[in-house]
Design an enzyme around this catalytic site. Sequence first.
Site, short mmCIF file in Angstrom:
data_model
loop_
_atom_site.label_atom_id
_atom_site.label_comp_id
_atom_site.label_asym_id
_atom_site.label_seq_id
_atom_site.Cartn_x
_atom_site.Cartn_y
_atom_site.Cartn_z
N CYS A 152 0.83 -1.21 0.00
CA CYS A 152 0.00 0.00 0.00
C CYS A 152 0.87 1.27 0.00
O CYS A 152 1.52 1.55 -0.99
CB CYS A 152 -0.99 -0.07 1.15
SG CYS A 152 -2.43 0.95 0.85
N GLU A 175 -0.81 -8.22 5.34
CA GLU A 175 -0.53 -8.36 6.78
C GLU A 175 -1.81 -8.31 7.61
O GLU A 175 -1.78 -8.55 8.81
CB GLU A 175 0.47 -7.29 7.25
CG GLU A 175 -0.07 -5.89 7.47
CD GLU A 175 -0.35 -5.12 6.18
OE1 GLU A 175 -0.27 -5.71 5.08
OE2 GLU A 175 -0.67 -3.92 6.27
N HIS A 211 -3.32 -5.20 1.58
CA HIS A 211 -2.62 -5.41 2.86
C HIS A 211 -2.56 -6.89 3.23
O HIS A 211 -3.42 -7.37 3.99
CB HIS A 211 -3.38 -4.68 3.99
CG HIS A 211 -3.24 -3.19 3.92
ND1 HIS A 211 -2.29 -2.51 4.63
CD2 HIS A 211 -3.94 -2.27 3.24
CE1 HIS A 211 -2.40 -1.22 4.39
NE2 HIS A 211 -3.39 -1.04 3.54
N1 GLN Z 1 -3.77 6.41 1.09
C1 GLN Z 1 -2.48 6.15 1.64
C2 GLN Z 1 -1.40 6.95 0.96
O1 GLN Z 1 -1.60 7.52 -0.06
C3 GLN Z 1 -2.13 4.69 1.58
C4 GLN Z 1 -3.11 3.89 2.39
C5 GLN Z 1 -2.57 2.67 3.04
O2 GLN Z 1 -1.35 2.46 3.12
N2 GLN Z 1 -3.45 1.89 3.58
O3 GLN Z 1 -0.31 7.02 1.44
#
Ligand code: GLN
Length: 193
Positions: free
Chosen positions: A78, A173, A171
Amino acid sequence: MRIGVLASQGAFAEHIAILHRLKVDTVPVRLPHQLATLDGLIIPGGESTSISKLILDYNLTTEISNLANNGLPILGTCAGMILLAKEIPESDVEPLGLMDITVRRNAFGRQKESFETDLSIPVLGEKPFPAIFIRAPLIERVNDGVEILARLADDTIVAAKQGKLLATAFHPELTNDLRFHRYFLDMVGGDNK
Ligand code: GLN
């Protein structure tokens, strides 16, 4: 095997818990000296703007890039994927720029800001992976040398691999399915090409 988990901000504790379940020696990384003697590094989800600032302030950015260029395997999930990318259009995040991908932040509209879906990830086998997306980015473009590992039903690219670098928009995790972490550890151990 020792795996570092970048612990500047975000969902690092969940990655550490999974690595413990897999009986892997784990180091939370907040300072440059903690990057020494690692066999792999995980950059967690969180807020990519904050993480990019913190790693710069704590002198981690250059060291992580150097280690990656010398072959250190890295998994970015992410926000971690955002940091690995070379290009992030319309964003002031300063990425590490290690993977030849273009990533769009917060790419899923309001209704789909967070969702879970059964994702087909062929390298993990036939059983779908329970993929959790939270204000997730997507991979808009991959360049040569990048392998696409997973797409949503509408073709959106959500996981990719380039050499020893792995990135997921979701994710792994946050689930009880340990296959993605095992896949990364196999890569660290040299079992995946
Ligand atoms: N929206 C977040 C970002 O742009 C990422 C979201 C996440 O890691 N769950 O950094």
